[in-house]
Structures are given as structure tokens and as C-alpha cells.
Design an enzyme around this catalytic site. Structure first.
Site, mmCIF file in Angstrom:
data_model
loop_
_atom_site.group_PDB
_atom_site.id
_atom_site.type_symbol
_atom_site.label_atom_id
_atom_site.label_comp_id
_atom_site.label_asym_id
_atom_site.label_seq_id
_atom_site.Cartn_x
_atom_site.Cartn_y
_atom_site.Cartn_z
ATOM 1 N N LYS A 1 40.296 46.140 32.184
ATOM 2 C CA LYS A 1 40.494 47.215 33.169
ATOM 3 C C LYS A 1 41.612 48.164 32.752
ATOM 4 O O LYS A 1 41.482 49.382 32.883
ATOM 5 C CB LYS A 1 40.807 46.580 34.533
ATOM 6 C CG LYS A 1 41.115 47.544 35.648
ATOM 7 C CD LYS A 1 41.071 46.828 36.998
ATOM 8 C CE LYS A 1 42.053 45.673 37.053
ATOM 9 N NZ LYS A 1 43.447 46.102 37.204
ATOM 10 N N ARG A 3 43.530 45.395 48.292
ATOM 11 C CA ARG A 3 43.131 44.004 48.109
ATOM 12 C C ARG A 3 42.464 43.425 49.357
ATOM 13 O O ARG A 3 41.850 42.371 49.285
ATOM 14 C CB ARG A 3 44.359 43.136 47.761
ATOM 15 C CG ARG A 3 45.033 43.489 46.450
ATOM 16 C CD ARG A 3 44.246 42.980 45.261
ATOM 17 N NE ARG A 3 44.933 43.207 44.010
ATOM 18 C CZ ARG A 3 44.421 42.897 42.805
ATOM 19 N NH1 ARG A 3 43.230 42.341 42.727
ATOM 20 N NH2 ARG A 3 45.083 43.137 41.708
ATOM 21 N N ARG A 24 43.657 35.918 24.042
ATOM 22 C CA ARG A 24 44.800 36.795 24.283
ATOM 23 C C ARG A 24 46.083 36.004 24.415
ATOM 24 O O ARG A 24 47.158 36.441 23.987
ATOM 25 C CB ARG A 24 44.564 37.633 25.549
ATOM 26 C CG ARG A 24 45.561 38.761 25.725
ATOM 27 C CD ARG A 24 45.172 39.655 26.888
ATOM 28 N NE ARG A 24 45.485 39.053 28.187
ATOM 29 C CZ ARG A 24 45.247 39.635 29.364
ATOM 30 N NH1 ARG A 24 44.643 40.817 29.397
ATOM 31 N NH2 ARG A 24 45.549 39.028 30.498
ATOM 32 N N ARG A 59 51.934 35.139 27.248
ATOM 33 C CA ARG A 59 51.849 34.925 28.698
ATOM 34 C C ARG A 59 51.347 33.515 28.971
ATOM 35 O O ARG A 59 50.284 33.111 28.499
ATOM 36 C CB ARG A 59 50.905 35.947 29.344
ATOM 37 C CG ARG A 59 51.450 37.354 29.379
ATOM 38 C CD ARG A 59 50.471 38.318 30.008
ATOM 39 N NE ARG A 59 49.984 37.864 31.307
ATOM 40 C CZ ARG A 59 49.235 38.615 32.123
ATOM 41 N NH1 ARG A 59 48.912 39.841 31.751
ATOM 42 N NH2 ARG A 59 48.816 38.133 33.276
ATOM 43 N N ARG A 75 42.771 32.216 38.644
ATOM 44 C CA ARG A 75 42.989 33.664 38.771
ATOM 45 C C ARG A 75 41.660 34.394 38.964
ATOM 46 O O ARG A 75 41.554 35.325 39.777
ATOM 47 C CB ARG A 75 43.699 34.209 37.532
ATOM 48 C CG ARG A 75 45.181 33.839 37.451
ATOM 49 C CD ARG A 75 45.730 34.110 36.069
ATOM 50 N NE ARG A 75 45.606 35.503 35.662
ATOM 51 C CZ ARG A 75 45.640 35.915 34.393
ATOM 52 N NH1 ARG A 75 45.782 35.042 33.412
ATOM 53 N NH2 ARG A 75 45.538 37.199 34.115
#
Length: 369
Positions: free
Chosen positions: A193, A268, A307, A313, A325
Site C-alpha cells: 500500500k 478504521r 521483508r 521489524r 495483524r
């Protein structure tokens, strides 16, 4: 929203608010006039509803008449000399109260004062239901004001647009539609995104507003909104929607000349979506589409694990965290999908393929908006 001729108008002042303002005017004038019998003068065409409703509410004896200002034949400039039609009674020594539907530039008021100058009235007072202080250019005193409004065109309750709208019991404000493209961009973690937002903002000259970036900016720069948000976050509480909306509003205001916005990370919830709709409506604009990148869960998990090897991360390195998630994303998006589908503004786009292929699919949706 209503359409009169070629223009759209949105609700502005309700019939109840008009009635309340009118009652305040009646009460104030009745107290000032006391036992005297005033002459109320409505100026046609606009004040016919106002004057009618006003005298119905007036609790004491009064007289009422209507006048109309008209240009002398053959005079065509904007500074037309006026003549007064309808005034036949002797007003010597009387208290005259002009009832105006709206006062903006004050040009009509100037003519009223000029014409009544020779009528030898005891006093001439001005009462207006609506008043545009930004537009008023004269020095004449306004004795009674119902509602102050911004300098935008309105219709309803006696006011018209090219002959239409006078009969409406409420007042509508012109909707100055801006040619903007406003998108809500969604996509599960790993859908790309952020990458697509960068391409789209360049291609369509849009401003990308990421809620996360906006929060970080406000907190880092210790803005009033940032400090307020931080006070909730420090207590482990959710930041109220209104604080977030106020931050987004500030970003929109900073880019008032933008051709549109990409909202990323907001809304959201349904409540947030409604708040965003209201924000855009206040700018005489709207959300054109919610576009969601659709990618199979297993593809997302594989992308994020890859990734995680380079991003550093922690939430990209744990498969269980990644799946959670993704689950949270779908729970949130499912609610919003229904909200925007009801408005025929939801578009799902295949998020698998090269960056260029996905951008092409997104562009195909945007170009049809």
C-alpha cells in the site's frame, strides 16, 4: 442536498433554528417598543415568509406593510437609482422597523435609508434574520440580528436562486463543488500500500496523508493536538476520534489547493468514516472511493517474512504476529467495506503482480471516478 437549476445546495439552517431566531427577534423588539404601535415593513420579494411569521409571533398590536425597491426605467447600471413601490400611508412620527430576510453588502439598506429620509418617521430601525458580516460594506446600524452567517450564497425561507427555492421552510447553502479526487487506500500488511500511495500521489498530483505520519509529526513537534494525543497514549488509552479528525483537518487545510487526498490508515471504524465524510463535506468535497488491495493471506505471510529478514521489524519476523495483524486488518476492513459499498464507493483491486501492474489496475479504477 437539493438541486436548483444547475446548482447544488446542502442543508444549512433548519426550520427549528429559524423559528428560534425569529422568536428572539420578536421578544427583543417587543420589549424595546413597549406599548407603542410599530409599523413593520417587509421588503419584497425575499422577506414575505419572514414578515408573515414575525407578525404572527408578535404579541402586541402592530401594523404591517410591504414595499418593493425597483429601478427607474432605462437605468441599467449596478448603481441603479431606486424608487419605492407600495408605501402609501403617512409614517410621520411613527416607529418603523424594516424586516429584512438577509443583509450582505448593505446596498438595499442604503436605498431604504435614502428613501425614508424624507418620511419624517420618529425612528427607523433595521431587523434582519440573516447577516453576513464579511460582506457588509455600509455604516448603517443594524438594530436586531437573528443569525450571523458566512459569506456564501443561500436559498430558502424567502430567498431564491433565479426564482427557485423561496418556498423552502429551511435554508440551504450553495455547495461549491471542488474538482478533487479523494481516496481511502486500504491494504493488509505486506500488500504494498505504501509503495502504491507514492506512485498514485505523483501520477494524480494528490496529497498522501498517512495517519501514522501525522501523529508522529504532531507529537515530535509538540503541537497542541500532538500533546493531547500523547496524553492519551501515555495512559494506554485510545486517542479520541475527534483528535485524529482535527489533525487530519489541519493537514487538509495546509493543502487547500490540492487536487485531492489519499487517506492512509484512516478511517478504521464506521464512526471514523462518518467523521471523515463530514470533514470533506465541510470542504465542499467528498470521499470518491475506498480502494482495497486484495492479496491472498499466504502470499502476505511469505512477503512479510521475507521483508523481516532485512527490515529489522520484529513484527515482520514472527509468523503468528503476522497472521494476527492480517486478521485485525480484515476485521476492520470488513466493517468499512459495508459502509463504502452502501455508498457504491468500495473497489477491490488485485494486489498480486509487479508494482507497475498493480498501479495500472488502481489507475483504471481512479480514472473512472
Amino acid at each position: 442536498m437539493i438541486k436548483l437549476h444547475d446548482k447544488y445546495f446542502k442543508p444549512f439552517v433548519s426550520a427549528k433554528e429559524i423559528d428560534d431566531a425569529l422568536q428572539r427577534l420578536v421578544d427583543e423588539i417587543a420589549e424595546d417598543v413597549g406599548d407603542e404601535i410599530p409599523v413593520f415593513v417587509g421588503i419584497l420579494n425575499g422577506s414575505f415568509m419572514l414578515t408573515s411569521d414575525f407578525v404572527k409571533k408578535y404579541p402586541k398590536t402592530c401594523e404591517v406593510t410591504f414595499i418593493k425597491l425597483a429601478s427607474y426605467e432605462g437605468v441599467k447600471s449596478s448603481e441603479d437609482i431606486q424608487r419605492l413601490i407600495g408605501l402609501t400611508q403617512d409614517l410621520t412620527g411613527r416607529t418603523v422597523i424594516i424586516l429584512e430576510d438577509i443583509i450582505d453588502t448593505g446596498n438595499t439598506l442604503h436605498e431604504v435609508h435614502r428613501i425614508f429620509r424624507n418620511e419624517k418617521v420618529k425612528s427607523l430601525k433595521i431587523a434582519t434574520l440573516f447577516y453576513k458580516p464579511e460582506a457588509y460594506k455600509k455604516d448603517f446600524k443594524l438594530h436586531y440580528v437573528g443569525i450571523e452567517i458566512p459569506n456564501k450564497f443561500i436559498v430558502g425561507y424567502g430567498l431564491d436562486y433565479d426564482g427557485l427555492g423561496r418556498n423552502l421552510p429551511e435554508v440551504y447553502q450553495i455547495k461549491e463543488t471542488q474538482h478533487m479526487t479523494n481516496l481511502v487506500l486500504f491494504g493488509p500488511p505486506g500488500a504494498g500500500k505504501g509503495t502504491q500511495a507514492e506512485f498514485l500521489k505523483e501520477k494524480y498530483n494528490l496529497v498522501h496523508i498517512s495517519t501514522g505520519d501525522v501523529f508522529r509529526y504532531n507529537i515530535k513537534n509538540e503541537t497542541a493536538l500532538g500533546m493531547l494525543a500523547k496524553s492519551y497514549m501515555d495512559k494506554g488509552a485510545l486517542v479520541p476520534d475527534q483528535v485524529t479528525i482535527d489533525m487530519l483537518n489541519a493537514e487538509v487545510e495546509k493543502n487547500a489547493d490540492a487536487k485531492g487526498f489519499i487517506f492512509d490508515g484512516f478511517p478504521r471504524t464506521n464512526a471514523q468514516a462518518e467523521a471523515l465524510d463530514k470533514l470533506m463535506d465541510s470542504k465542499d468535497s467528498q470521499i470518491n472511493a475506498m480502494i482495497a488491495l486484495e492479496v491472498d493471506d499466504e502470499v502476505l505471510v511469505k512477503r512479510l517474512l521475507e521483508r523481516g529478514k532485512t527490515s529489522g521489524r520484529a513484527d515482520d519476523a514472527d509468523e503468528e504476529v503476522i497472521r494476527n495483524r492480517i486478521k485485525v486488518y480484515y476485521n476492520e476492513t470488513a466493517i468499512l467495506k459495508d459502509y463504502f459499498t452502501a455508498q457504491e464507493k468500495y473497489f477491490g483491486v488485485d494486489g498480486v503482480g509487479s508494482v507497475e501492474e498493480i498501479t495500472k489496475r488502481l489507475s483504471a479504477v481512479i480514472d473512472k471516478l
